[in-house]
Design a protein around this motif. Structure first.
Motif, PDB file in Angstrom:
ATOM      1  N   GLU A  91      -0.560  31.280   6.278  1.00  0.00           N
ATOM      2  CA  GLU A  91      -0.623  32.159   7.443  1.00  0.00           C
ATOM      3  C   GLU A  91      -0.171  33.560   7.057  1.00  0.00           C
ATOM      4  N   TYR A  92      -0.948  34.539   7.427  1.00  0.00           N
ATOM      5  CA  TYR A  92      -0.538  35.921   7.218  1.00  0.00           C
ATOM      6  C   TYR A  92      -1.225  36.793   8.248  1.00  0.00           C
ATOM      7  N   ALA A  93      -0.438  37.694   8.849  1.00  0.00           N
ATOM      8  CA  ALA A  93      -0.937  38.590   9.889  1.00  0.00           C
ATOM      9  C   ALA A  93      -1.704  37.792  10.942  1.00  0.00           C
ATOM     10  N   ASP A  94      -3.002  38.116  11.148  1.00  0.00           N
ATOM     11  CA  ASP A  94      -3.771  37.457  12.202  1.00  0.00           C
ATOM     12  C   ASP A  94      -4.620  36.311  11.674  1.00  0.00           C
ATOM     13  N   LYS A  95      -4.374  35.842  10.454  1.00  0.00           N
ATOM     14  CA  LYS A  95      -5.240  34.832   9.849  1.00  0.00           C
ATOM     15  C   LYS A  95      -4.474  33.569   9.468  1.00  0.00           C
ATOM     16  N   THR A  96      -5.172  32.459   9.618  1.00  0.00           N
ATOM     17  CA  THR A  96      -4.676  31.175   9.134  1.00  0.00           C
ATOM     18  C   THR A  96      -5.734  30.570   8.231  1.00  0.00           C
ATOM     19  N   ILE A  97      -5.357  30.257   7.005  1.00  0.00           N
ATOM     20  CA  ILE A  97      -6.283  29.688   6.035  1.00  0.00           C
ATOM     21  C   ILE A  97      -5.941  28.218   5.817  1.00  0.00           C
ATOM     22  N   GLU A  98      -6.929  27.350   6.022  1.00  0.00           N
ATOM     23  CA  GLU A  98      -6.762  25.925   5.758  1.00  0.00           C
ATOM     24  C   GLU A  98      -7.352  25.613   4.378  1.00  0.00           C
ATOM     25  N   ILE A  99      -6.531  25.103   3.484  1.00  0.00           N
ATOM     26  CA  ILE A  99      -6.974  24.744   2.138  1.00  0.00           C
ATOM     27  C   ILE A  99      -7.122  23.231   2.079  1.00  0.00           C
ATOM     28  N   GLU A 100      -8.327  22.755   1.819  1.00  0.00           N
ATOM     29  CA  GLU A 100      -8.595  21.318   1.800  1.00  0.00           C
ATOM     30  C   GLU A 100      -8.426  20.713   0.412  1.00  0.00           C
ATOM     31  N   ASP A 101      -8.740  21.483  -0.618  1.00  0.00           N
ATOM     32  CA  ASP A 101      -8.652  20.936  -1.979  1.00  0.00           C
ATOM     33  C   ASP A 101      -8.291  22.016  -2.986  1.00  0.00           C
ATOM     34  N   THR A 123       3.117  40.818  15.983  1.00  0.00           N
ATOM     35  CA  THR A 123       4.186  41.562  16.652  1.00  0.00           C
ATOM     36  C   THR A 123       5.536  41.273  16.011  1.00  0.00           C
ATOM     37  N   SER A 124       5.802  40.006  15.765  1.00  0.00           N
ATOM     38  CA  SER A 124       7.068  39.610  15.152  1.00  0.00           C
ATOM     39  C   SER A 124       7.223  40.202  13.765  1.00  0.00           C
ATOM     40  N   LEU A 125       6.165  40.113  12.964  1.00  0.00           N
ATOM     41  CA  LEU A 125       6.223  40.644  11.597  1.00  0.00           C
ATOM     42  C   LEU A 125       6.404  42.156  11.597  1.00  0.00           C
ATOM     43  N   PHE A 126       5.710  42.845  12.502  1.00  0.00           N
ATOM     44  CA  PHE A 126       5.845  44.298  12.587  1.00  0.00           C
ATOM     45  C   PHE A 126       7.288  44.682  12.905  1.00  0.00           C
ATOM     46  N   LEU A 127       7.865  44.034  13.930  1.00  0.00           N
ATOM     47  CA  LEU A 127       9.227  44.380  14.331  1.00  0.00           C
ATOM     48  C   LEU A 127      10.230  44.063  13.234  1.00  0.00           C
ATOM     49  N   GLU A 128       9.989  42.982  12.491  1.00  0.00           N
ATOM     50  CA  GLU A 128      10.890  42.637  11.395  1.00  0.00           C
ATOM     51  C   GLU A 128      10.768  43.623  10.240  1.00  0.00           C
ATOM     52  N   LEU A 129       9.529  44.042   9.950  1.00  0.00           N
ATOM     53  CA  LEU A 129       9.332  45.063   8.919  1.00  0.00           C
ATOM     54  C   LEU A 129      10.030  46.361   9.305  1.00  0.00           C
ATOM     55  N   HIS A 176      -6.193  47.488  15.363  1.00  0.00           N
ATOM     56  CA  HIS A 176      -5.866  46.129  15.810  1.00  0.00           C
ATOM     57  C   HIS A 176      -4.365  45.971  15.990  1.00  0.00           C
ATOM     58  N   LEU A 177      -3.586  46.529  15.076  1.00  0.00           N
ATOM     59  CA  LEU A 177      -2.131  46.484  15.201  1.00  0.00           C
ATOM     60  C   LEU A 177      -1.695  47.195  16.470  1.00  0.00           C
ATOM     61  N   ASN A 178      -2.259  48.346  16.727  1.00  0.00           N
ATOM     62  CA  ASN A 178      -1.883  49.124  17.903  1.00  0.00           C
ATOM     63  C   ASN A 178      -2.222  48.376  19.188  1.00  0.00           C
ATOM     64  N   LYS A 179      -3.408  47.786  19.236  1.00  0.00           N
ATOM     65  CA  LYS A 179      -3.851  47.040  20.416  1.00  0.00           C
ATOM     66  C   LYS A 179      -2.949  45.837  20.663  1.00  0.00           C
ATOM     67  N   THR A 180      -2.600  45.134  19.585  1.00  0.00           N
ATOM     68  CA  THR A 180      -1.744  43.963  19.702  1.00  0.00           C
ATOM     69  C   THR A 180      -0.357  44.333  20.224  1.00  0.00           C
ATOM     70  N   LEU A 181       0.237  45.366  19.655  1.00  0.00           N
ATOM     71  CA  LEU A 181       1.573  45.780  20.079  1.00  0.00           C
ATOM     72  C   LEU A 181       1.575  46.289  21.515  1.00  0.00           C
ATOM     73  N   LYS A 182       0.518  46.977  21.898  1.00  0.00           N
ATOM     74  CA  LYS A 182       0.411  47.485  23.269  1.00  0.00           C
ATOM     75  C   LYS A 182       0.356  46.331  24.258  1.00  0.00           C
ATOM     76  N   THR A 242       2.799  51.594  22.155  1.00  0.00           N
ATOM     77  CA  THR A 242       1.937  51.743  20.997  1.00  0.00           C
ATOM     78  C   THR A 242       2.764  51.643  19.719  1.00  0.00           C
ATOM     79  N   THR A 243       2.077  51.503  18.593  1.00  0.00           N
ATOM     80  CA  THR A 243       2.758  51.452  17.300  1.00  0.00           C
ATOM     81  C   THR A 243       3.598  52.705  17.082  1.00  0.00           C
ATOM     82  N   SER A 244       3.002  53.848  17.348  1.00  0.00           N
ATOM     83  CA  SER A 244       3.710  55.122  17.143  1.00  0.00           C
ATOM     84  C   SER A 244       4.938  55.233  18.032  1.00  0.00           C
TER      85      SER A 244
END
Length: 309
Positions: A74-84, A203-209, A241-247, A253-255
């Motif tokens: 998992e990173y940012a807005d993505k989740t990757i499923e690895i099968e093999d 949002t959580s990752l942004f605030l922690e950063l 996308h970051l700005n829209k999510t935080l709003k 806004t991010t700024s």
């Protein structure tokens, strides 16, 4: 979210340092060649009681993982499923979470620091490679043939790191470069996007950063992330996308969030330190003292000097 150093990496992975690991880290420090190590995933879990799950944090090292098993990344807005089979190229810039679904894990991974690669006679700069550019994917699916081909490079790494060859670290750097070039030929894996969880995670990752950059404790310290673009690139998402999510999640806004936190820190520094205005301005990432003065007066209604007095 914390920043994990190469030494803390061993503690994070194994719970406590294995004696052979402590010895190896000390030897690498003495040789002043940066840091490099390679592991067999199946073997190390049993030998040193390693923890397969990796929590969200930023790391000071690079990591290339050849994966054989069922996992989730998992990173940012993505989740990757690895099968093999897959290969993952982790950079210090992108925080991610790695979770195995079971204990039937095989493969290999190597960790190395930027200074290990800069010792290369090729003068390789990692961040200039396409695979480490902002907003690029870093997990790639492999078929059985590709897995075996890349595994052969890791086998050579394992053999070489145990050797007494005088120039073995030069050879190991070449193997890392070979892995990087192999990765740049591959296609990224499709991700699953859970909008609600992704929004919360971003949002959580942004605030922690943001919070991780404070407090400013030295006049020589400087903000590494200064504007919305810096944060978006670190989180591997588009700035809009970051700005829209935080709003949506915070109402700001991010700024606005960044500005508020920098203003808060500037007030603390003006009241609690004897640093001059120029030093505070530099710490907070302003190119000119006048820019900082204008920023502070616009946000607080007072000049920095008037606020201090």
């Amino acid at each position: 979210m914390t920043t994990t150093t190469i030494k803390e990496f061993y503690d994070e992975m194994f719970g406590e340092y294995c004696p052979e690991v402590i010895k190896y880290v000390e030897e690498m420090d003495k040789k002043d060649v940066g840091h490099f190590n390679v592991f067999d995933i199946g073997e190390m879990f049993g030998a040193c009681k390693a923890k397969p799950a990796m929590p969200y944090n930023r790391r000071t090292y690079y990591k290339i993982s050849l994966i054989n098993g069922k996992n989730k990344v998992e990173y940012a807005d993505k989740t990757i499923e690895i099968e093999d089979f897959a290969i993952l190229f982790a950079t210090p810039k992108i925080p991610y979470r790695y979770t195995p679904y079971d204990n039937n894990q095989k493969g290999h991974f190597c960790v190395f620091t930027e200074d290990f690669m800069t010792k290369s006679k090729t003068g390789l700069l990692l961040d200039e490679l396409p695979i480490y550019q902002p907003n690029t994917d870093f997990i790639f699916r492999l078929d059985a043939r590709q897995y075996q081909e890349i595994e052969s490079i890791f086998v050579k790494m394992h053999n070489e790191i145990q050797s007494d060859y005088q120039f073995k670290y030069d050879l190991l750097r070449n193997y890392v470069i070979e892995l990087l070039h192999n990765g740049q030929k591959l296609k990224p894996m499709d991700s699953l996007i859970d909008n609600m969880n992704a929004s919360s995670r971003i949002t959580s990752l942004f605030l922690e950063l943001l919070e991780r950059q404070f407090p400013i404790e030295s006049s020589t310290q400087a903000l590494l992330l200064r504007n919305p673009k810096d944060y978006a690139e670190t989180l591997n998402v588009h700035v809009n996308h970051l700005n829209k999510t935080l709003k949506e999640r915070t109402g700001k806004t991010t700024s606005e969030i960044i500005t508020s936190r920098i203003l808060q820190e500037s007030k603390v520094l003006l009241k609690s330190t004897s640093w001059n205005i120029s030093e505070i301005s530099n710490c907070l990432g302003f190119e000119e003292v006048a820019h900082f003065s204008n920023f502070f007066k616009k946000q607080s209604g007072l000049s920095p000097l008037a606020f201090r007095n």
